[in-house]
Design an enzyme around this catalytic site. Structure first.
Site, PDB file in Angstrom:
ATOM      1  N   ARG A  43      92.901  78.321  69.223  1.00  7.27           N
ATOM      2  CA  ARG A  43      92.542  77.558  70.423  1.00  7.27           C
ATOM      3  C   ARG A  43      93.178  78.168  71.674  1.00  7.27           C
ATOM      4  NH1 ARG A  43      95.199  73.316  71.464  1.00  7.27           N
ATOM      5  NH2 ARG A  43      95.267  72.516  69.353  1.00  7.27           N
ATOM      6  N   TYR A  94      74.801  72.572  91.488  1.00  6.08           N
ATOM      7  CA  TYR A  94      74.316  72.419  90.110  1.00  6.08           C
ATOM      8  C   TYR A  94      74.473  70.964  89.683  1.00  6.08           C
ATOM      9  CZ  TYR A  94      73.993  72.866  85.094  1.00  6.08           C
ATOM     10  OH  TYR A  94      73.635  72.693  83.788  1.00  6.08           O
ATOM     11  N   ASP A 182      80.872  79.024  92.725  1.00 10.99           N
ATOM     12  CA  ASP A 182      80.062  79.170  91.514  1.00 10.99           C
ATOM     13  C   ASP A 182      79.112  80.341  91.768  1.00 10.99           C
ATOM     14  OD1 ASP A 182      78.072  79.004  89.548  1.00 10.99           O
ATOM     15  OD2 ASP A 182      78.244  76.831  89.389  1.00 10.99           O
ATOM     16  N   LYS A 207      73.847  82.277  81.569  1.00 11.98           N
ATOM     17  CA  LYS A 207      72.706  82.727  82.350  1.00 11.98           C
ATOM     18  C   LYS A 207      72.650  84.259  82.435  1.00 11.98           C
ATOM     19  CE  LYS A 207      72.362  78.254  82.900  1.00 11.98           C
ATOM     20  NZ  LYS A 207      72.948  77.545  84.029  1.00 11.98           N
TER      21      LYS A 207
END
Ligand SMILES: *Cc1c(COP(=O)(O)O)cnc(C)c1O
Length: 383
Positions: A43, A94, A182, A207
């Protein structure tokens, strides 16, 4: 040695050159590691993440951390804000970012105000009013976001307005705020927000970076050691970590980033021009078009105009849906940045009802542009 981005995407994130060793980093499927090295538990770290982080970090010019998704990276950044946080955010950010902010605001942990990022003066005015309210300490806080946070996205989704990142970052810093960009829509090949003054860059690596519509993954990049430390802690504490397979797939995809970005942008420019001349199309938004309101800023700030094109049809919502239904090559689906051209009517989504009903957003892929145009033309009709 310093290399150009087109070389970096191909050559970084590879194992040392040892005789008989592999060229590519392995997918390290292990939840735990032998003691005495950098990685202890799955993790907290994974060598396949590190390979991808090396590439994205070099492209953006900072230290990168990968996350389970773009939204996980966004959440990690916003969760580092002191409570109650203050965030100024594009009204058309977004929708996951907006929903996250609304959710946290509802629980009293931050307040946010929405702005039109294409209007630099109005954004800075809103920042000054919102973050320098009487009684609030002025000057840049030691803690990230302590003086408020300006969240930016450029080009915006789906109207593709371009924010003047350098002017906004400078203005926000003068007001004691920190700045996050972003950079999903532009990609680091076209726009480098850290060089323009941003403190943090986030990506939905789902993306363009991955590019094949087969991975959900996110990234955050910063030059600030304090922010890097905070984000590393958030990633371990929230547990929103990337799977090693996803990191490997993204690395595989990013090798062709410069070719994909180049080809998709060339296709987008051709389609935008032809759409603008079509009688069934009333408004085309593409920063690469000389008469686009964002063209001048985009030319100054970006190394290319990207692969997203939005337009309105002369019909209403229903007619536009029917038009999309006639497409045979272009695929009606959400998301963006893959090798295949995707198209959708944005107003069909909840929270997007303020958009023109016939507004269509297209993520242009790398297919033959004449094939794409033939399909669009037959769907639009020749009237
Ligand atoms: C898709 C997207 C996100 C969210 O990323 P996920 O990987 O879907 O979590 C954030 N910002 C922008 C601009 C996006 O397009």
């Amino acid at each position: 040695m310093d290399f150009a981005p087109a070389t970096e995407v191909v050559h970084l994130g590879r194992p040392d050159r040892v005789p008989g060793g592999p060229l590519n980093p392995p997918v390290v499927l292990s939840s735990t590691f032998h003691e005495g090295g950098d990685t202890v538990y799955g993790r907290d770290g994974n060598p396949t993440w590190v390979a991808l982080e090396e590439v994205i970090g070099a492209l953006e010019g900072g230290s990168c951390l990968v996350f389970a998704s773009g939204l996980a990276a966004i959440a990690a950044v916003l969760e580092t804000l002191p409570v109650p946080g203050r965030v100024v955010v594009p009204g058309d950010a977004y929708n996951g970012t907006r929903r996250f902010l609304a959710d946290v605001a509802e629980r009293g942990r931050l307040r946010f105000r929405t702005v039109d990022v294409a209007d630099t003066e109005a954004v800075l005015q809103a920042c000054a009013e919102f973050c320098q309210a009487p009684g609030r300490p002025s000057g840049r806080s030691e803690q990230f976001g302590g003086g408020g946070l300006l969240w930016l996205e450029s080009p915006t989704n789906p109207l593709l307005a371009v924010a003047d990142l350098a002017a906004l970052a400078e203005g926000a810093h003068q007001l004691g705020m920190d700045v996050v960009v972003d950079n999903t829509f532009a990609s680091p090949l076209l726009q480098k927000p850290l060089e323009l003054g941003a403190d943090v860059v986030v990506h939905s690596a789902t993306k363009i970076l991955s590019g094949h519509s087969d991975v959900v993954l996110g990234a955050a990049v910063t030059r600030r050691p304090d922010v890097l430390e905070q984000l590393t802690r958030r990633r371990s504490l929230h547990g929103a970590i990337a799977g090693p397979w996803e990191a490997w797939l993204a690395l595989r995809g990013i090798r062709t980033l410069s070719l994909r970005v180049e080809r998709a942008a060339a296709n987008a420019a051709v389609l935008a021009e032809r759409l603008a001349a079509h009688p069934r199309v009333v408004a085309v938004r593409y920063p690469g078009r000389p008469d686009d309101p964002s063209h001048e800023v985009a030319r100054r700030q970006m190394a290319g105009f990207g692969s997203m094109v939005s337009f309105e049809t002369t019909g209403g919502a229903q007619e536009t849906e029917e038009l999309l239904g006639r497409l045979r090559l272009l695929t009606v689906a959400t998301s963006l940045g893959g090798v295949e051209t995707l198209i959708e009517r944005r107003g069909r989504w909840q929270g997007e009802q303020a958009l023109p009903p016939s507004l269509v957003r297209m993520s242009v892929g790398i297919e033959d542009v004449e094939d794409l145009w033939r399909d669009l033309e037959q769907a639009l009709g020749r009237s």
